[in-house]
Design a protein around this motif. Structure first.
Motif, short mmCIF file in Angstrom:
data_model
loop_
_atom_site.label_atom_id
_atom_site.label_comp_id
_atom_site.label_asym_id
_atom_site.label_seq_id
_atom_site.Cartn_x
_atom_site.Cartn_y
_atom_site.Cartn_z
N ALA A 53 0.17 -1.44 -0.10
CA ALA A 53 0.08 0.05 0.24
C ALA A 53 1.18 1.19 0.06
O ALA A 53 1.92 1.33 0.15
CB ALA A 53 -1.06 0.18 1.71
N ARG A 54 0.40 2.16 -0.47
CA ARG A 54 1.17 3.64 -0.70
C ARG A 54 -0.04 4.65 0.20
O ARG A 54 -0.89 4.37 -0.12
CB ARG A 54 1.40 3.75 -2.01
CG ARG A 54 2.18 5.12 -1.92
CD ARG A 54 2.93 5.11 -3.31
NE ARG A 54 4.04 4.81 -3.28
CZ ARG A 54 4.64 4.86 -4.52
NH1 ARG A 54 4.27 5.28 -5.50
NH2 ARG A 54 6.18 3.99 -3.92
N PHE A 55 0.02 5.10 1.64
CA PHE A 55 -0.18 7.29 1.58
C PHE A 55 0.45 7.52 0.64
O PHE A 55 1.82 8.07 0.97
CB PHE A 55 0.13 7.02 3.27
CG PHE A 55 -0.63 6.03 3.61
CD1 PHE A 55 -1.96 6.65 4.11
CD2 PHE A 55 -0.53 5.29 3.65
CE1 PHE A 55 -3.01 5.27 5.07
CE2 PHE A 55 -0.93 3.46 4.12
CZ PHE A 55 -2.90 4.41 5.10
N VAL A 56 -0.10 8.53 0.01
CA VAL A 56 0.65 9.90 -1.01
C VAL A 56 0.59 11.06 0.01
O VAL A 56 -0.05 11.39 0.25
CB VAL A 56 0.22 10.35 -2.06
CG1 VAL A 56 0.49 11.49 -2.32
CG2 VAL A 56 0.22 9.17 -2.71
N LEU A 57 1.88 11.88 1.27
CA LEU A 57 1.75 12.35 1.93
C LEU A 57 0.57 13.76 1.35
O LEU A 57 -0.17 14.10 2.32
CB LEU A 57 3.07 12.84 2.56
CG LEU A 57 3.79 11.46 3.09
CD1 LEU A 57 5.57 12.14 2.97
CD2 LEU A 57 2.73 11.53 4.03
N ARG A 58 0.93 14.34 0.02
CA ARG A 58 -0.04 15.18 -0.18
C ARG A 58 -1.21 15.25 0.10
O ARG A 58 -1.73 15.91 0.66
CB ARG A 58 -0.20 15.44 -1.47
CG ARG A 58 -0.27 16.95 -2.28
CD ARG A 58 0.25 17.20 -3.46
NE ARG A 58 -1.04 16.47 -4.30
CZ ARG A 58 0.34 15.01 -5.44
NH1 ARG A 58 1.68 15.10 -5.03
NH2 ARG A 58 0.05 13.87 -5.79
N GLU A 59 -1.46 14.07 -0.17
CA GLU A 59 -3.44 13.49 -0.04
C GLU A 59 -3.36 13.40 1.45
O GLU A 59 -4.47 13.48 1.70
CB GLU A 59 -4.02 12.55 -0.89
CG GLU A 59 -3.29 12.30 -2.00
CD GLU A 59 -3.60 11.38 -2.81
OE1 GLU A 59 -4.02 10.38 -2.30
OE2 GLU A 59 -3.44 11.12 -4.17
N VAL A 60 -2.41 13.37 1.77
CA VAL A 60 -3.22 13.25 3.72
C VAL A 60 -2.53 14.25 4.44
O VAL A 60 -3.96 14.70 5.18
CB VAL A 60 -1.39 11.94 4.72
CG1 VAL A 60 -2.38 12.35 6.01
CG2 VAL A 60 -2.45 10.23 3.65
N ALA A 61 -2.27 15.09 4.24
CA ALA A 61 -2.48 16.78 4.60
C ALA A 61 -3.95 17.54 3.72
O ALA A 61 -4.11 18.49 4.63
CB ALA A 61 -1.05 17.37 3.85
N GLN A 62 -4.39 17.32 2.33
CA GLN A 62 -5.26 18.10 2.18
C GLN A 62 -6.55 17.56 2.74
O GLN A 62 -7.43 18.16 2.93
CB GLN A 62 -5.66 17.20 0.56
CG GLN A 62 -4.59 18.04 0.28
CD GLN A 62 -4.55 17.79 -1.48
OE1 GLN A 62 -5.53 17.17 -1.88
NE2 GLN A 62 -4.27 18.53 -2.21
N GLN A 63 -6.74 15.51 2.94
CA GLN A 63 -7.47 14.91 4.31
C GLN A 63 -8.17 15.85 5.62
O GLN A 63 -8.58 15.69 6.26
CB GLN A 63 -7.29 13.85 4.25
CG GLN A 63 -7.81 13.23 3.16
CD GLN A 63 -7.58 12.13 2.86
OE1 GLN A 63 -6.89 10.90 4.30
NE2 GLN A 63 -7.53 11.61 1.93
N MET A 64 -6.25 16.41 6.11
CA MET A 64 -6.15 17.39 7.37
C MET A 64 -6.82 18.75 7.53
O MET A 64 -6.55 19.11 8.28
CB MET A 64 -4.60 16.69 7.75
CG MET A 64 -4.18 15.51 8.17
SD MET A 64 -3.19 15.41 8.56
CE MET A 64 -3.22 16.40 10.63
N ARG A 65 -6.92 19.19 6.43
CA ARG A 65 -6.92 20.64 6.22
C ARG A 65 -8.50 20.83 6.64
O ARG A 65 -9.53 20.32 7.07
CB ARG A 65 -7.70 21.46 4.58
CG ARG A 65 -6.53 21.31 3.97
CD ARG A 65 -7.04 21.18 2.88
NE ARG A 65 -5.77 22.55 2.26
CZ ARG A 65 -5.92 23.53 0.65
NH1 ARG A 65 -6.93 22.51 0.86
NH2 ARG A 65 -5.22 24.36 0.81
#
Length: 79
Positions: A67-79
């Motif tokens: 699996a892969r977590f794209v950190l940019r996407e994780v950051a966008q979810q945290m907004r």
């Protein structure tokens, strides 16, 4: 108990940090990886930096990708 490798990669795909963890199953490994990804981006997000790059990859003991977590996407979810 299966072992999972968490590998943080910079935007240029270079491995930055590698950790080996034992979990009873993939579901628990994914939950821990999700927490780790959020921890990695928490401070930059708080400072307003949304141009976060890199990934957190989960691999099995044979270093095969799971699996892969794209950190940019994780950051966008945290907004």
């Amino acid at each position: 108990m299966p072992s999972f490798i968490f590998r943080v990669r910079t935007p240029d795909k270079s491995p930055h940090r590698t950790e080996l963890h034992d979990f009873p199953d993939l579901e628990q490994a994914m939950a821990q990886a999700s927490r780790l990804a959020r921890t990695l981006v928490r401070n930059p997000v708080r400072r307003g930096h949304m141009a976060i790059g890199g990934t957190l990859d989960i691999e099995n003991e044979a270093s095969q990708p799971i699996a892969r977590f794209v950190l940019r996407e994780v950051a966008q979810q945290m907004r």
